[in-house]
Design a protein around this motif. Sequence first.
Motif, PDB file in Angstrom:
ATOM      1  N   ASN A   1       1.973   1.197  -0.825  1.00 17.93           N
ATOM      2  CA  ASN A   1       2.714   1.413   0.426  1.00 17.93           C
ATOM      3  C   ASN A   1       1.900   2.185   1.458  1.00 17.93           C
ATOM      4  OD1 ASN A   1       2.696   3.888  -0.868  1.00 17.93           O
ATOM      5  ND2 ASN A   1       4.793   4.430  -0.254  1.00 17.93           N
ATOM      6  N   ALA A   2       0.616   2.389   1.207  1.00 19.09           N
ATOM      7  CA  ALA A   2      -0.208   3.192   2.105  1.00 19.09           C
ATOM      8  C   ALA A   2      -0.587   2.423   3.364  1.00 19.09           C
ATOM      9  CB  ALA A   2      -1.475   3.656   1.379  1.00 19.09           C
ATOM     10  N   THR A   3      -0.884   3.188   4.405  1.00 19.15           N
ATOM     11  CA  THR A   3      -1.489   2.642   5.621  1.00 19.15           C
ATOM     12  C   THR A   3      -2.969   3.002   5.599  1.00 19.15           C
ATOM     13  OG1 THR A   3       0.549   2.859   6.909  1.00 19.15           O
ATOM     14  CG2 THR A   3      -1.519   2.740   8.144  1.00 19.15           C
TER      15      THR A   3
ATOM     16  N   ARG B   1      -1.563  -3.385   1.247  1.00 21.65           N
ATOM     17  CA  ARG B   1      -1.561  -2.216   2.117  1.00 21.65           C
ATOM     18  C   ARG B   1      -1.425  -2.639   3.578  1.00 21.65           C
ATOM     19  NH1 ARG B   1      -3.780  -2.329  -3.081  1.00 21.65           N
ATOM     20  NH2 ARG B   1      -3.829  -0.220  -3.925  1.00 21.65           N
TER      21      ARG B   1
ATOM     22  N   ALA C   1       4.610   6.634   9.705  1.00 25.08           N
ATOM     23  CA  ALA C   1       4.156   6.760   8.321  1.00 25.08           C
ATOM     24  C   ALA C   1       4.225   8.204   7.850  1.00 25.08           C
ATOM     25  CB  ALA C   1       2.736   6.218   8.184  1.00 25.08           C
ATOM     26  N   ASN C   2       3.833   9.137   8.706  1.00 24.94           N
ATOM     27  CA  ASN C   2       3.896  10.546   8.334  1.00 24.94           C
ATOM     28  C   ASN C   2       5.334  11.027   8.180  1.00 24.94           C
ATOM     29  OD1 ASN C   2       1.178  11.700   8.104  1.00 24.94           O
ATOM     30  ND2 ASN C   2       0.927  11.061  10.230  1.00 24.94           N
TER      31      ASN C   2
ATOM     32  N   ALA D   1       7.818   9.189   7.288  1.00 20.76           N
ATOM     33  CA  ALA D   1       8.351   8.570   6.073  1.00 20.76           C
ATOM     34  C   ALA D   1       7.652   9.090   4.821  1.00 20.76           C
ATOM     35  CB  ALA D   1       8.202   7.057   6.156  1.00 20.76           C
ATOM     36  N   LYS D   2       6.683   9.985   5.028  1.00 23.26           N
ATOM     37  CA  LYS D   2       5.897  10.565   3.939  1.00 23.26           C
ATOM     38  C   LYS D   2       5.169   9.499   3.114  1.00 23.26           C
ATOM     39  CE  LYS D   2       8.867  14.653   3.561  1.00 23.26           C
ATOM     40  NZ  LYS D   2       7.964  15.430   4.409  1.00 23.26           N
ATOM     41  N   THR D   3       4.781   8.416   3.778  1.00 32.30           N
ATOM     42  CA  THR D   3       3.916   7.427   3.132  1.00 32.30           C
ATOM     43  C   THR D   3       2.473   7.776   3.470  1.00 32.30           C
ATOM     44  OG1 THR D   3       4.109   5.927   5.029  1.00 32.30           O
ATOM     45  CG2 THR D   3       5.633   5.597   3.195  1.00 32.30           C
TER      46      THR D   3
END
Length: 601
Positions: free
Chosen positions: A463-465, A482, A537-538, A540-542
């Motif tokens: 699930n990372a960017t 990704r 993303a930050n 959502a804590k991903t």
Amino acid sequence: MKSSGRDAPQTAAMARQHLGAIDALVLAALLALALLLMVRSGSRRGVELMPWPDGLEYAASAVNIDRGLGPVLHFGSYSYPSRYTEGYPLILAIAWPLTASDPARLYFATIAMGLLAIAAIYALTFRMFGRLSAALATSMLALSPVVLSYSTLVLSDVPAMAVTILAGLALASASDIESRPAARDSLAQAWAMVGILAGFAAMIRPTNAAMLAGLVLCLAMVRPAGLGLKLRHLFGAIAAFAIGFAIFPLWQMHTNVSILGSASASGYGWWVPEVYGSMGKTFSASYLFGPTMPRNPHGNVIVYVLTLLGLDGMMGDRGDPRFFLYPFAAAAFAAIGIGATIRDLGMRTAKRVMWFGLGFLVALLAVYSVYLFTDIAFLLPGAFVLFATAGFGIVAGNRWARGVLRNRERDGRSLAGAVGVIVLDVLLAISLMSVIASRLNANPTDSTMAPALEALDSTVPQNATVISNISMQFLELYLPGRQVLGLNTADPGERFTDYHLHRLFEKRTGGWDGALPAVVFDGADITKTAMFLLVAANRAKTPVFVLLCAPESEQYAAMLKTELDELQARFTIEPVEQNSAIALYRLSAKGGNAARSQPNR
């Protein structure tokens, strides 16, 4: 060198030989040798899908066929046309599950096609000229530097040659059936197979449709008339060939319509319209003797003619000072073999296949002599005939020389010719042994990029960017799943930078309004889209990572430093790991407050 009707019984006897255990042993030994030398060529370029963008596009199209997207490129959540037709990606798509869906193993499919070409040339030459000629022809093909090198790349040249040789085998079978009244009811099926293989070769590379010229020539030189064929056999064969040939080109036209909007459209024209959008820029008489890509100042004619003569080492290429296709002695023996085949009173099937190959080769040479890009591998599909006739030329030439040396009443001219054959034998043996020695003594380098990316699979969550200056399409294959953002739209032409992303933004400048993948820097500032994606993303804590490949020039290094400094001014960037291939950083909001980061525009 003279030949007469006295040779006909001998060549007919060769043609009546049957494949047996000895052929299996000889072929197995040659295949093992070829495979060893392919492996000794090194895997780095094959694993990295080089050269780019060619190998990368073939691999991506194949993977996307298996994923149900069709023969397209897919990165940044969008699909785009491939420059290439669907034939070779179909082969790779079949191989993809067999590689455990590992892009680093995809070049195994090309090795398999190279070995298939070697086995097929043995079978074809055996059928044309007999066992000894087959062994010699196969040895020369198995030790051809361009065949060995290109068999380890994700490129279509060697597979196209393999399919063409299979088409030659099908043509030999159809020609044999014409001569056997009891088998003529299967003539239509035989010609249908010729058509299917010829059509698939054209789907692999459209210029292979030039083999139609070879078919016309071989039927004109070795006519089916006079064999007592009924009209139903003739018309049935013609119809079967036409239907078989049409299958794959029609398939390709349907693909073109669905992806490019027109049956005649080209992916080349879509990606590089300023070059491939005009026929006058793609094909021109100026390329006969004028500069062509890549870095060829000689023009096409000189390069291709010297290559076919086995004298391309005269051009002083630092990569290989000897030859790329075959040595001069092989070219000389091919000329001897062609002459001996023409003069022989029998060998109907061999003559037809020979004229087919020669017609196809001349047609390919005519097409590529006026093409803007030069690569001797373009001629591989038609060059099979030269290997086959060279094998026969060695047998015919040495048989004639033996007869001269045994004749005490020989004249000086004949003796000189016999000595010349012996000299050619020695030169050929030395040339082929030099290939073996150079490959076995090579010190190939392994890829550092592919293992480094594969190792990240456990470090970078699904699930990372990922922000990267590496090709987005390459990462789509090696780090699937990704969300990848391009770091910038630049392509300085370095090994792993993003050609496709750069071309898309160039197309936008030219007025194209299609969907574009997200990039962080489109110019000097962070884009609004990228900023919102990173902030989201930050929140959502991903995890968000920055993945960089090392720059190869000071100018590009300075550009990357400027962009990293800009990112570091807005986010916290912490190193995760670094090696000779890549550097991985973790990106997070400063002070844990994602809302503080705002886009410039």
